[in-house]
Motif scaffolding. Structure first.
Motif, PDB file in Angstrom:
ATOM      1  N   THR A  59      -2.177  16.239  97.297  1.00 56.46           N
ATOM      2  CA  THR A  59      -1.825  16.270  95.889  1.00 56.46           C
ATOM      3  C   THR A  59      -2.295  14.978  95.240  1.00 56.46           C
ATOM      4  N   ILE A  60      -2.921  15.113  94.076  1.00 54.29           N
ATOM      5  CA  ILE A  60      -3.357  13.946  93.330  1.00 54.29           C
ATOM      6  C   ILE A  60      -2.686  13.961  91.969  1.00 54.29           C
ATOM      7  N   GLN A  61      -2.000  12.898  91.657  1.00 52.72           N
ATOM      8  CA  GLN A  61      -1.475  12.704  90.314  1.00 52.72           C
ATOM      9  C   GLN A  61      -2.492  11.812  89.606  1.00 52.72           C
ATOM     10  N   PHE A  62      -3.051  12.305  88.506  1.00 52.06           N
ATOM     11  CA  PHE A  62      -4.108  11.551  87.839  1.00 52.06           C
ATOM     12  C   PHE A  62      -3.749  11.275  86.386  1.00 52.06           C
ATOM     13  N   ASP A  63      -3.779   9.994  86.029  1.00 50.98           N
ATOM     14  CA  ASP A  63      -3.539   9.558  84.655  1.00 50.98           C
ATOM     15  C   ASP A  63      -4.843   9.003  84.125  1.00 50.98           C
ATOM     16  N   GLU A  64      -5.509   9.754  83.263  1.00 49.04           N
ATOM     17  CA  GLU A  64      -6.828   9.326  82.794  1.00 49.04           C
ATOM     18  C   GLU A  64      -6.759   8.101  81.894  1.00 49.04           C
ATOM     19  N   ASP A  65      -5.615   7.842  81.288  1.00 44.67           N
ATOM     20  CA  ASP A  65      -5.489   6.684  80.410  1.00 44.67           C
ATOM     21  C   ASP A  65      -5.177   5.404  81.162  1.00 44.67           C
ATOM     22  N   ASP A  66      -4.551   5.527  82.320  1.00 41.23           N
ATOM     23  CA  ASP A  66      -4.180   4.358  83.119  1.00 41.23           C
ATOM     24  C   ASP A  66      -4.246   4.741  84.593  1.00 41.23           C
ATOM     25  N   VAL A  67      -5.387   4.450  85.192  1.00 43.17           N
ATOM     26  CA  VAL A  67      -5.632   4.846  86.582  1.00 43.17           C
ATOM     27  C   VAL A  67      -4.571   4.283  87.528  1.00 43.17           C
ATOM     28  N   SER A  68      -3.995   3.147  87.167  1.00 43.76           N
ATOM     29  CA  SER A  68      -2.993   2.539  88.041  1.00 43.76           C
ATOM     30  C   SER A  68      -1.747   3.403  88.182  1.00 43.76           C
ATOM     31  N   ASN A  69      -1.571   4.363  87.283  1.00 49.07           N
ATOM     32  CA  ASN A  69      -0.436   5.294  87.385  1.00 49.07           C
ATOM     33  C   ASN A  69      -0.753   6.505  88.259  1.00 49.07           C
ATOM     34  N   SER A  70      -1.961   6.583  88.747  1.00 45.05           N
ATOM     35  CA  SER A  70      -2.379   7.725  89.558  1.00 45.05           C
ATOM     36  C   SER A  70      -1.947   7.529  91.017  1.00 45.05           C
ATOM     37  N   SER A  71      -1.948   8.624  91.769  1.00 40.13           N
ATOM     38  CA  SER A  71      -1.565   8.534  93.175  1.00 40.13           C
ATOM     39  C   SER A  71      -2.206   9.656  93.978  1.00 40.13           C
ATOM     40  N   VAL A  72      -2.240   9.451  95.287  1.00 36.01           N
ATOM     41  CA  VAL A  72      -2.831  10.423  96.210  1.00 36.01           C
ATOM     42  C   VAL A  72      -1.909  10.573  97.414  1.00 36.01           C
ATOM     43  N   ASP A  73      -1.702  11.802  97.848  1.00 41.00           N
ATOM     44  CA  ASP A  73      -0.851  12.082  99.002  1.00 41.00           C
ATOM     45  C   ASP A  73      -1.522  13.199  99.804  1.00 41.00           C
ATOM     46  N   VAL A  74      -1.946  12.885 101.032  1.00 39.12           N
ATOM     47  CA  VAL A  74      -2.754  13.828 101.806  1.00 39.12           C
ATOM     48  C   VAL A  74      -2.183  14.016 103.208  1.00 39.12           C
ATOM     49  N   THR A  75      -2.266  15.259 103.698  1.00 40.05           N
ATOM     50  CA  THR A  75      -1.852  15.571 105.068  1.00 40.05           C
ATOM     51  C   THR A  75      -3.012  16.235 105.800  1.00 40.05           C
ATOM     52  N   ILE A  76      -3.312  15.719 106.990  1.00 42.47           N
ATOM     53  CA  ILE A  76      -4.400  16.254 107.814  1.00 42.47           C
ATOM     54  C   ILE A  76      -3.806  16.771 109.119  1.00 42.47           C
ATOM     55  N   PRO A  77      -3.897  18.081 109.375  1.00 44.81           N
ATOM     56  CA  PRO A  77      -3.404  18.605 110.655  1.00 44.81           C
ATOM     57  C   PRO A  77      -4.361  18.221 111.784  1.00 44.81           C
ATOM     58  N   VAL A  78      -3.900  17.349 112.652  1.00 47.48           N
ATOM     59  CA  VAL A  78      -4.774  16.815 113.699  1.00 47.48           C
ATOM     60  C   VAL A  78      -5.236  17.913 114.655  1.00 47.48           C
ATOM     61  N   LYS A  79      -4.438  18.963 114.832  1.00 41.61           N
ATOM     62  CA  LYS A  79      -4.835  20.034 115.754  1.00 41.61           C
ATOM     63  C   LYS A  79      -6.105  20.743 115.308  1.00 41.61           C
ATOM     64  N   SER A  80      -6.518  20.511 114.048  1.00 40.28           N
ATOM     65  CA  SER A  80      -7.730  21.153 113.538  1.00 40.28           C
ATOM     66  C   SER A  80      -9.005  20.437 113.962  1.00 40.28           C
ATOM     67  N   VAL A  81      -8.884  19.341 114.709  1.00 38.40           N
ATOM     68  CA  VAL A  81     -10.065  18.565 115.087  1.00 38.40           C
ATOM     69  C   VAL A  81     -11.096  19.450 115.794  1.00 38.40           C
ATOM     70  N   ASP A  82     -12.354  19.277 115.414  1.00 40.95           N
ATOM     71  CA  ASP A  82     -13.429  20.066 116.018  1.00 40.95           C
ATOM     72  C   ASP A  82     -14.635  19.175 116.264  1.00 40.95           C
ATOM     73  N   THR A  83     -14.928  18.919 117.531  1.00 44.04           N
ATOM     74  CA  THR A  83     -16.085  18.109 117.922  1.00 44.04           C
ATOM     75  C   THR A  83     -17.278  18.973 118.303  1.00 44.04           C
ATOM     76  N   LYS A  84     -17.092  20.301 118.300  1.00 43.65           N
ATOM     77  CA  LYS A  84     -18.082  21.268 118.786  1.00 43.65           C
ATOM     78  C   LYS A  84     -18.195  21.245 120.305  1.00 43.65           C
ATOM     79  N   VAL A  85     -17.305  20.493 120.952  1.00 46.69           N
ATOM     80  CA  VAL A  85     -17.237  20.451 122.418  1.00 46.69           C
ATOM     81  C   VAL A  85     -15.798  20.806 122.798  1.00 46.69           C
ATOM     82  N   PRO A  86     -15.535  22.040 123.219  1.00 49.42           N
ATOM     83  CA  PRO A  86     -14.156  22.474 123.479  1.00 49.42           C
ATOM     84  C   PRO A  86     -13.358  21.551 124.394  1.00 49.42           C
ATOM     85  N   ALA A  87     -13.973  21.046 125.443  1.00 45.00           N
ATOM     86  CA  ALA A  87     -13.252  20.171 126.371  1.00 45.00           C
ATOM     87  C   ALA A  87     -12.838  18.872 125.684  1.00 45.00           C
ATOM     88  N   LEU A  88     -13.685  18.351 124.818  1.00 46.31           N
ATOM     89  CA  LEU A  88     -13.357  17.127 124.089  1.00 46.31           C
ATOM     90  C   LEU A  88     -12.266  17.390 123.057  1.00 46.31           C
TER      91      LEU A  88
END
Length: 194
Positions: A59-88
């Motif tokens: 989620t991004i809260q964006f204040d175009e008039d004052d960027v300092s009021n903006s914020s970012v909050d992100v979640t990354i599910p680590v189980k989704s990691v994909d190296t293209k090498v199943p064993a890795l």
């Protein structure tokens, strides 16, 4: 090993002040189907393998008039990691790396956002991987802000990069032969919440 936050990525969003169609403060949801988190590292100096994370939500809260009021909050599910090498992939999920059974998600929460030039932003925040939280700065670039032609809602698109040391987060297997430094690249679209 990775993260991102942001992840990050997200950062960039937080700071864009260009589109006139946006309200003073707008909440944007990152689109998981158009969000790419790619990490890379050096392998004994011979190559630079990559891994991706998917299903990133934020989620991004964006204040175009004052960027300092903006914020970012992100979640990354680590189980989704994909190296293209199943064993890795399986190795990364285990206790010696991400310990996904105990720590299923990595997160990035911004603490400050500052403009560093035209459509360029530094997004300062706390990155948490494997239960360890460290400060990180995402260097973000706003690619575009405006009405999304398919969703017909205000949208933002950005790229962001950062470098972290995986040992800072308790993921230090094979350091230094396999590099401690992890490059993180994020590209994302985010749409105004309905």
């Amino acid at each position: 090993m990775i993260l991102k936050q942001a992840t990050l990525a997200l950062a960039l969003l937080a700071g864009t002040a260009t589109a006139s169609a946006m309200a003073d403060t707008t909440t944007y949801q990152m689109d998981p189907t158009h969000t790419s988190v790619v990490v890379s590292w050096a392998h004994f100096g011979f190559s630079h393998p990559t891994a991706t994370f998917s299903d990133v939500k934020g989620t991004i809260q964006f204040d175009e008039d004052d960027v300092s009021n903006s914020s970012v909050d992100v979640t990354i599910p680590v189980k989704s990691v994909d190296t293209k090498v199943p064993a890795l992939n399986e190795e990364f999920l285990g206790a010696e790396y991400f310990d996904v059974a105990q720590y299923p998600d990595a997160t990035f929460k911004s603490t400050a956002i500052e403009s560093t030039g035209d459509d360029q932003y530094d997004v300062h925040g706390d990155l948490t991987i494997k239960g360890v939280t460290k400060p990180v700065v995402l260097h973000a670039k706003l690619n575009k802000a405006g009405n999304h032609p398919m969703a017909n809602v205000p949208a933002l698109g950005f790229d962001a990069t950062t470098v972290i040391k995986r040992s800072d987060f308790g993921v230090d297997q094979y350091v230094p032969d396999v590099s401690d430094e992890i490059n993180i690249e994020i590209s994302s679209e985010a749409e105004a919440a309905q």
